[in-house]
Design a protein around this motif. Structure first.
Motif, PDB file in Angstrom:
ATOM      1  N   SER A 102       6.420 -20.423 -26.841  1.00 33.87           N
ATOM      2  CA  SER A 102       6.183 -22.128 -26.324  1.00 33.87           C
ATOM      3  C   SER A 102       6.302 -22.685 -25.178  1.00 33.87           C
ATOM      4  O   SER A 102       5.544 -23.244 -24.742  1.00 33.87           O
ATOM      5  CB  SER A 102       7.225 -22.964 -27.432  1.00 33.87           C
ATOM      6  OG  SER A 102       6.521 -23.800 -27.898  1.00 33.87           O
ATOM      7  N   THR A 198       8.328 -32.922 -29.564  1.00 35.64           N
ATOM      8  CA  THR A 198       7.962 -34.079 -28.845  1.00 35.64           C
ATOM      9  C   THR A 198       6.790 -34.476 -29.761  1.00 35.64           C
ATOM     10  O   THR A 198       5.820 -35.921 -29.271  1.00 35.64           O
ATOM     11  CB  THR A 198       6.783 -33.660 -27.201  1.00 35.64           C
ATOM     12  OG1 THR A 198       6.326 -32.528 -27.913  1.00 35.64           O
ATOM     13  CG2 THR A 198       7.783 -33.375 -25.938  1.00 35.64           C
ATOM     14  N   ASP A 269      -2.348 -30.493 -29.935  1.00 38.06           N
ATOM     15  CA  ASP A 269      -1.570 -29.409 -28.529  1.00 38.06           C
ATOM     16  C   ASP A 269      -1.736 -28.954 -27.592  1.00 38.06           C
ATOM     17  O   ASP A 269      -1.765 -27.859 -28.926  1.00 38.06           O
ATOM     18  CB  ASP A 269       0.119 -29.873 -29.730  1.00 38.06           C
ATOM     19  CG  ASP A 269       1.653 -29.391 -28.958  1.00 38.06           C
ATOM     20  OD1 ASP A 269       0.530 -28.685 -27.875  1.00 38.06           O
ATOM     21  OD2 ASP A 269       2.525 -29.870 -28.816  1.00 38.06           O
ATOM     22  N   ASN A 293      -1.009 -28.590 -20.276  1.00 41.26           N
ATOM     23  CA  ASN A 293      -0.007 -28.255 -19.520  1.00 41.26           C
ATOM     24  C   ASN A 293      -0.509 -27.335 -18.508  1.00 41.26           C
ATOM     25  O   ASN A 293      -0.382 -26.223 -18.416  1.00 41.26           O
ATOM     26  CB  ASN A 293       1.912 -27.752 -19.653  1.00 41.26           C
ATOM     27  CG  ASN A 293       1.514 -28.485 -21.944  1.00 41.26           C
ATOM     28  OD1 ASN A 293       1.094 -28.453 -22.081  1.00 41.26           O
ATOM     29  ND2 ASN A 293       2.954 -28.927 -21.625  1.00 41.26           N
TER      30      ASN A 293
END
Ligand code: PLP
Length: 526
Positions: A102, A198, A269, A293
């Motif tokens: 992840s 999250t 996500d 990210n």
């Protein structure tokens, strides 16, 4: 065993209770034993030699500062040694493969570091006048352009400081868009069971209620399960693709269409974007908002809690609500919109961060993109998926793979292969530490029992993967052969052995207390 005031063994002895060789110093050759910096306090020691300050009249009107703030005093070499020794006690992507699922722990190319240190990027200040930082604004604009191009999305908010912060940005944009539509009653957010923690945390933080979608037998989310939850109070769905089981969600387009038809938005996500970068454009899947990210997909460093960077790409519907500040092409070059009154027709929901975002990470991410090129980024996704499948195929006869068939960028196993051995996934992880590996992600995702989630990334060579696979096979066979003691005693080779995790969680010692002078004397006499 003599304990120091913090409960650490301070007895010099040559063999410990577990039979390991223990030296007089506690050092093990190059592995130096290290005290807390507060214990190293050497009153009067300094790292600088400043002239005596000129005495001035106090302007504090009779108030005097409390003497001594209790910070440790040390000379420069002691400080350097302290932090260097601590750094050597950490796993790092520069010293070992880091199979943390992840998290996409890939190599951080040195070229990125070189670019980020160029004085024109490294030495500027966010409060400089915009005409003196045109190059930096152009870089933000270029990175934004490539993020939009790769994802097919029309807008991107650059300021979020990490993935979770990006989720907050996306959900605040959704909140603002719903309010602008006069649909403030939409307060329910659908989150699959397999989601990263999250996701529900962000939704709750934004004032939404979280409604969980159960996972299917095959680890995916079904369009039927989503449809069963839809209603006119649904604000959005938060879906990860590929999901946290390392599987592609094949019904993602149908799910997006169903959510849109019911008046909701689709938050994706994007933490697992590395598996599809250059191959799939999230816009084509119906995404309204997705964080990227940079410290996962675009190779900027993780660590120490940051700095990460989590730009959020936005659809046409959400773009007007993107936060301040943002870069625009002005009359005389690039300009920065800092205030809502200057934002034209846009209705920014506010500001998420003091300045524009993590500039150093932007430089690194763009350096990474430009050095790969479009073909190179496609290759990243393919190689990441290939490496994960190599791991999955090489281990599934000794470890229990959770789902049938190939995976995307990470391979998910569960604890069925440990059944009857007495070895828990935690014991297994501790034994990996002795072998020199940072454990894979443990006990996540929650949809399988005792999860072991391995993400090798594309930057590991076949030789490194073979060594890792060999280690996993060795440990799995050792567990199955019944060598319980080996696992329960692990880690044996670390500066600290197996910790009492229950005690540490229930009664954490978070504050260093200076030992009373008597305690020090008594200890010295022992
Ligand atoms: C890493 C991760 C996040 C959170 O990102 P941060 O950058 O750590 O805040 C969210 N979702 C998933 C699936 C992740 O792997």
């Amino acid at each position: 065993m003599a304990m120091n005031s913090q409960g650490r063994d301070s007895t010099p002895h040559s063999v410990s209770v577990t039979g390991d060789v223990v030296t007089f110093t506690g050092n093990k050759a190059l592995q130096q034993e290290e005290a807390l910096i507060f214990e190293l306090d050497n009153p009067g020691a300094v790292g600088v030699d400043l002239p005596e300050p000129v005495t001035t009249k106090t302007r504090l009107g009779g108030l005097s500062p409390r003497p001594g703030v209790g910070l440790p005093q040390l000379a420069e070499p002691d400080v350097v040694r302290h932090y260097t020794r601590l750094s050597q006690k950490n796993f790092a992507i520069d010293t070992t493969m880091y199979p943390l699922g992840s998290c996409t722990m890939k190599h951080n190319p040195r070229l990125n570091e070189k670019m980020a240190r160029l004085p024109g990027f490294g030495d500027i200040h966010p409060m400089q006048p915009v005409e003196t930082v045109q190059g930096a604004l152009e870089l933000i604009d270029q990175l934004a352009y490539w993020l939009k191009t790769l994802t097919g999305m029309p807008a991107v908010a650059m300021s979020p400081g990490a993935g979770a912060h990006g989720e907050l940005c996306g959900l605040m944009a959704i909140h603002a868009a719903l309010d602008a539509r006069g649909e403030s009653h939409r307060r329910r957010v659908l989150v699959p069971e397999s989601a990263h923690g999250t996701n529900p945390a962000t939704a709750a933080f934004c004032g939404f209620t979280v409604d969980t979608i159960p996972a299917e037998e095959n680890g995916r989310v079904s369009v039927e399960a989503v449809k069963a939850k839809l209603g006119d109070d649904v604000a959005c769905i938060m879906l990860t693709n590929p999901n946290t089981c390392g599987l592609f969600e094949p019904q993602i387009k149908e799910i997006a269409d169903a959510v849109h038809a019911a008046g909701g938005y689709f938050y994706c996500d994007g933490a697992n974007y590395n598996a599809i970068v250059g191959r799939v454009r999230p816009a084509d899947l119906g995404v309204d908002a997705m964080h990227i990210n940079l410290h996962k997909t675009f190779s900027t460093p993780h660590g120490g809690g940051g700095p990460g960077s989590g730009p959020v790409v936005l659809s046409e519907a959400l773009a007007p609500f993107a936060p301040l500040p943002f870069v625009v092409h002005g009359k005389d070059g690039f300009d920065l919109i800092e205030h809502a009154k200057d934002a034209g027709k846009a209705q920014p929901f506010g500001r998420l961060k003091g300045f524009h975002g993590q500039m150093g990470m932007f430089v690194r991410a763009l350096a990474y993109m430009l050095s790969h090129g479009a073909d190179g980024l496609r290759q990243v996704a393919s190689d990441a998926v290939l490496n994960a499948n190599y791991v999955l195929a090489s281990l599934k006869d000794v470890m229990s793979a959770s789902f049938e068939g190939p995976c995307m960028h990470e391979a998910l196993f569960d604890d069925r292969f440990l059944k009857g051995t007495g070895v828990t996934p935690l014991d297994f992880a501790k034994a990996m530490i002795d072998e020199g590996y940072h454990p894979m992600t443990m006990y996540f995702p929650l949809v399988v029992h005792g999860a072991l989630l391995i993400e090798p990334t594309e930057t590991e060579s076949k030789r490194t993967l073979d060594q890792f696979i060999g280690t996993m096979r060795h440990l799995a066979q050792k567990a199955i052969a019944g060598d319980l003691a080996h696992f329960q005693a692990a880690p044996r080779l670390t500066p600290r052995k197996r910790l009492d995790e229950t005690q540490a969680a229930r009664k954490p010692v978070l504050r260093w207390v200076k030992p009373a002078p008597q305690a020090v004397v008594a200890q010295a006499a022992e």
